[in-house]
Design a protein around this motif. Structure first.
Motif, PDB file in Angstrom:
ATOM      1  N   LEU A  25       0.832  -1.202   0.000  1.00 32.68           N
ATOM      2  CA  LEU A  25       0.000   0.000   0.000  1.00 32.68           C
ATOM      3  C   LEU A  25       0.867   1.253   0.000  1.00 32.68           C
ATOM      4  O   LEU A  25       0.649   2.177  -0.777  1.00 32.68           O
ATOM      5  CB  LEU A  25      -0.926  -0.005   1.224  1.00 32.68           C
ATOM      6  N   GLN A  26       1.891   1.276   0.856  1.00 34.57           N
ATOM      7  CA  GLN A  26       2.783   2.431   0.939  1.00 34.57           C
ATOM      8  C   GLN A  26       3.508   2.652  -0.383  1.00 34.57           C
ATOM      9  O   GLN A  26       3.637   3.786  -0.847  1.00 34.57           O
ATOM     10  CB  GLN A  26       3.785   2.244   2.094  1.00 34.57           C
ATOM     11  N   THR A  28       2.550   1.805  -3.384  1.00 29.18           N
ATOM     12  CA  THR A  28       1.571   2.300  -4.359  1.00 29.18           C
ATOM     13  C   THR A  28       1.311   3.787  -4.153  1.00 29.18           C
ATOM     14  O   THR A  28       1.300   4.575  -5.106  1.00 29.18           O
ATOM     15  CB  THR A  28       0.245   1.510  -4.236  1.00 29.18           C
ATOM     16  N   LEU A  29       1.121   4.175  -2.892  1.00 26.84           N
ATOM     17  CA  LEU A  29       0.863   5.584  -2.588  1.00 26.84           C
ATOM     18  C   LEU A  29       2.086   6.446  -2.897  1.00 26.84           C
ATOM     19  O   LEU A  29       1.954   7.556  -3.424  1.00 26.84           O
ATOM     20  CB  LEU A  29       0.478   5.732  -1.115  1.00 26.84           C
ATOM     21  N   GLN A  30       3.273   5.926  -2.587  1.00 18.20           N
ATOM     22  CA  GLN A  30       4.490   6.694  -2.844  1.00 18.20           C
ATOM     23  C   GLN A  30       4.706   6.903  -4.343  1.00 18.20           C
ATOM     24  O   GLN A  30       5.246   7.919  -4.763  1.00 18.20           O
ATOM     25  CB  GLN A  30       5.701   5.986  -2.230  1.00 18.20           C
ATOM     26  N   GLY A  32       2.450   7.549  -6.294  1.00 15.79           N
ATOM     27  CA  GLY A  32       1.437   8.497  -6.741  1.00 15.79           C
ATOM     28  C   GLY A  32       0.229   7.846  -7.381  1.00 15.79           C
ATOM     29  O   GLY A  32      -0.538   8.512  -8.077  1.00 15.79           O
ATOM     30  N   ARG A  33       0.067   6.554  -7.156  1.00 17.23           N
ATOM     31  CA  ARG A  33      -1.071   5.841  -7.735  1.00 17.23           C
ATOM     32  C   ARG A  33      -2.144   5.622  -6.676  1.00 17.23           C
ATOM     33  O   ARG A  33      -1.872   5.549  -5.485  1.00 17.23           O
ATOM     34  CB  ARG A  33      -0.619   4.494  -8.297  1.00 17.23           C
ATOM     35  N   GLU A  34      -3.361   5.493  -7.143  1.00 17.42           N
ATOM     36  CA  GLU A  34      -4.493   5.157  -6.275  1.00 17.42           C
ATOM     37  C   GLU A  34      -4.396   3.666  -5.943  1.00 17.42           C
ATOM     38  O   GLU A  34      -4.211   2.840  -6.836  1.00 17.42           O
ATOM     39  CB  GLU A  34      -5.803   5.450  -7.015  1.00 17.42           C
ATOM     40  N   PRO A  35      -4.502   3.301  -4.659  1.00 16.90           N
ATOM     41  CA  PRO A  35      -4.423   1.870  -4.337  1.00 16.90           C
ATOM     42  C   PRO A  35      -5.594   1.108  -4.944  1.00 16.90           C
ATOM     43  O   PRO A  35      -6.731   1.596  -4.924  1.00 16.90           O
ATOM     44  CB  PRO A  35      -4.498   1.818  -2.810  1.00 16.90           C
ATOM     45  N   GLY A  96      -4.414   3.712   4.593  1.00 17.00           N
ATOM     46  CA  GLY A  96      -4.271   4.531   3.397  1.00 17.00           C
ATOM     47  C   GLY A  96      -4.021   5.986   3.733  1.00 17.00           C
ATOM     48  O   GLY A  96      -3.152   6.636   3.146  1.00 17.00           O
ATOM     49  N   ALA A  97      -4.745   6.504   4.705  1.00 16.19           N
ATOM     50  CA  ALA A  97      -4.577   7.907   5.096  1.00 16.19           C
ATOM     51  C   ALA A  97      -3.235   8.137   5.778  1.00 16.19           C
ATOM     52  O   ALA A  97      -2.544   9.125   5.501  1.00 16.19           O
ATOM     53  CB  ALA A  97      -5.715   8.327   6.023  1.00 16.19           C
ATOM     54  N   THR A 100       0.036   7.686   3.354  1.00 13.92           N
ATOM     55  CA  THR A 100       0.197   8.628   2.248  1.00 13.92           C
ATOM     56  C   THR A 100       1.319   9.611   2.587  1.00 13.92           C
ATOM     57  O   THR A 100       1.312  10.253   3.627  1.00 13.92           O
ATOM     58  CB  THR A 100      -1.110   9.399   1.980  1.00 13.92           C
TER      59      THR A 100
END
Length: 199
Positions: A25-26, A28-30, A32-35, A96-97, A100
């Motif tokens: 998850l981290q 993916t967020l790093q 810049g993509r939506e999980p 997720g929050a 990010t």
């Protein structure tokens, strides 16, 4: 209520299974993509599967102490399953929050905290469901885990009050330890539970 040792084992198992998922998850967020929804759902289901046993066991043990039953009634089982599903969804949303904009080094300590909150809060909620099913009239603020960092609310240990009255922690009326209304400084790594009784 499950023992401290049982909760620690459940917490470690949750941490082990959640770590690679939260790392994905981290990353993916790093990037810049939506999980993907499938990843968030897998996180929620994994968390829920780990939360189910502590919630169920706490409900069963609390209920057995109140009405001397050996079988967990269907309503209490359903409550434990609802608790675990809700906690799993909440963990996935919060992860997720929180992750990010964080580095990969943040994942391991966050996962440790998330697993602790997941297991302890599920167990507390399960005990509350068992208390409701068993007709508890009073609750006692109890320490289950040895002191790591004493908190202001440690002064409440041993206090028994009617179940419908709030404890006051950090100036906030609340159900008891782990209440979502409390600040993280009073929730994280808290080793307290409520024990329920009928009088």
């Amino acid at each position: 209520m499950p023992s401290h040792e049982q909760l620690v084992l459940a917490q470690r198992a949750a941490e082990t299974d959640l770590t690679p998922l939260l790392q994905a998850l981290q990353a993916t967020l790093q990037a810049g993509r939506e999980p993907p929804a499938s990843l968030l759902q897998l996180i929620a289901l994994t968390a829920a599967s780990h939360a189910a046993a502590p919630a169920r066991d706490a409900a069963a043990q609390t209920l057995a102490s109140l009405i001397r039953t050996v079988n967990l009634p269907a309503r209490a089982q359903a409550a434990a399953l609802q608790i675990s599903a809700t906690r799993g969804q909440l963990l996935a949303q919060r992860a997720g929050a929180v992750l990010t904009g964080r580095s990969a080094a943040y994942v391991t300590p966050y996962t440790r905290l998330a697993a602790q909150v997941l297991i302890w809060d599920s167990s507390r909620a399960g005990a509350g469901a068992g208390a409701q099913e068993g007709g508890a009239t009073h609750k006692t603020f109890t320490r289950l885990r040895p002191v790591r960092e004493p908190r202001a609310h440690s002064s409440l240990e041993g206090l028994t009050i009617p179940i419908d009255q709030p404890f006051i922690i950090a100036g906030i009326p609340c159900e008891g330890p782990g209440d979502p209304a409390l600040p993280w400084s009073e929730r994280a790594w808290c080793g307290h539970i409520l024990r329920y009784s009928r009088r």
